[in-house]
Design a protein around this motif. Structure first.
Motif, PDB file in Angstrom:
ATOM      1  N   ARG A   1       0.906  -1.098  -0.044  1.00 39.18           N
ATOM      2  CA  ARG A   1      -0.163   0.104   0.107  1.00 39.18           C
ATOM      3  C   ARG A   1       1.054   1.373  -0.126  1.00 39.18           C
ATOM      4  O   ARG A   1       1.914   1.315   0.792  1.00 39.18           O
ATOM      5  CB  ARG A   1      -0.812  -0.066   1.207  1.00 39.18           C
ATOM      6  N   GLN A   2       0.529   2.252  -0.859  1.00 36.78           N
ATOM      7  CA  GLN A   2       1.302   3.414  -0.715  1.00 36.78           C
ATOM      8  C   GLN A   2       0.709   4.397  -0.204  1.00 36.78           C
ATOM      9  O   GLN A   2      -0.830   4.453  -0.071  1.00 36.78           O
ATOM     10  CB  GLN A   2       1.662   3.754  -2.469  1.00 36.78           C
ATOM     11  N   ASP A   3       1.229   5.275   0.542  1.00 32.53           N
ATOM     12  CA  ASP A   3       0.658   6.482   1.340  1.00 32.53           C
ATOM     13  C   ASP A   3       0.356   7.700   0.222  1.00 32.53           C
ATOM     14  O   ASP A   3       0.950   7.766  -0.794  1.00 32.53           O
ATOM     15  CB  ASP A   3       1.802   7.006   2.300  1.00 32.53           C
ATOM     16  N   SER A   4      -0.993   8.331   0.503  1.00 37.43           N
ATOM     17  CA  SER A   4      -1.091   9.481  -0.305  1.00 37.43           C
ATOM     18  C   SER A   4      -1.457  10.566   0.765  1.00 37.43           C
ATOM     19  O   SER A   4      -1.981  10.304   1.989  1.00 37.43           O
ATOM     20  CB  SER A   4      -2.211   9.048  -1.264  1.00 37.43           C
ATOM     21  N   VAL A   5      -1.586  11.821  -0.096  1.00 35.92           N
ATOM     22  CA  VAL A   5      -2.049  12.976   0.835  1.00 35.92           C
ATOM     23  C   VAL A   5      -2.785  13.671  -0.101  1.00 35.92           C
ATOM     24  O   VAL A   5      -2.717  14.005  -1.221  1.00 35.92           O
ATOM     25  CB  VAL A   5      -0.734  13.738   1.301  1.00 35.92           C
ATOM     26  N   SER A   6      -3.806  14.138   0.559  1.00 39.80           N
ATOM     27  CA  SER A   6      -4.794  15.210  -0.201  1.00 39.80           C
ATOM     28  C   SER A   6      -5.162  16.332   0.747  1.00 39.80           C
ATOM     29  O   SER A   6      -5.479  16.175   1.668  1.00 39.80           O
ATOM     30  CB  SER A   6      -6.116  14.415  -0.597  1.00 39.80           C
TER      31      SER A   6
END
Length: 109
Positions: free
Chosen positions: A45-50
């Motif tokens: 799983r890759q982290d993401s930011v919004s």
């Protein structure tokens, strides 16, 4: 040289080729299942930011603030006046400028 007493004198059991091939097939099926499980594992799983719209706007304001031209001579002159105690603040002018800035920000007049 002779080897005596093999199998403790018991007769040798015949090898059942059908059973051996079945065991080989079972082992191959298990190996294939293990290989499929290893290759079908989900990708890490890759982290993401919004950012919210407010955060994006704040980021834009900060960028504009760092890009704004600075009159360093005036800044130095004001620093020196403040440090020496010569800088005088006119409360009426300050209050009117604050009210004007609030009106521009919040859209009231």
């Amino acid at each position: 040289m002779a080897i005596n007493n093999i199998n403790n004198g018991l007769p040798k059991n015949p090898v059942d080729n059908g059973k051996v091939s079945q065991q080989n097939q079972t082992q191959q099926a298990q190996q294939q299942a293990t290989a499929k499980t290893a290759t079908a594992a989900p990708a890490p799983r890759q982290d993401s930011v919004s950012l919210t719209q407010s955060a994006q706007q704040l980021n834009q304001v900060q960028k504009k603030g760092t890009e704004a031209p600075v009159n360093q001579e005036k800044v130095d002159r004001l620093k020196k006046a403040i440090q020496s105690g010569d800088y005088q603040i006119n409360p009426e002018v300050l209050a009117s400028k604050i009210a004007k800035a609030e009106a521009e920000i919040f859209g009231t007049k």
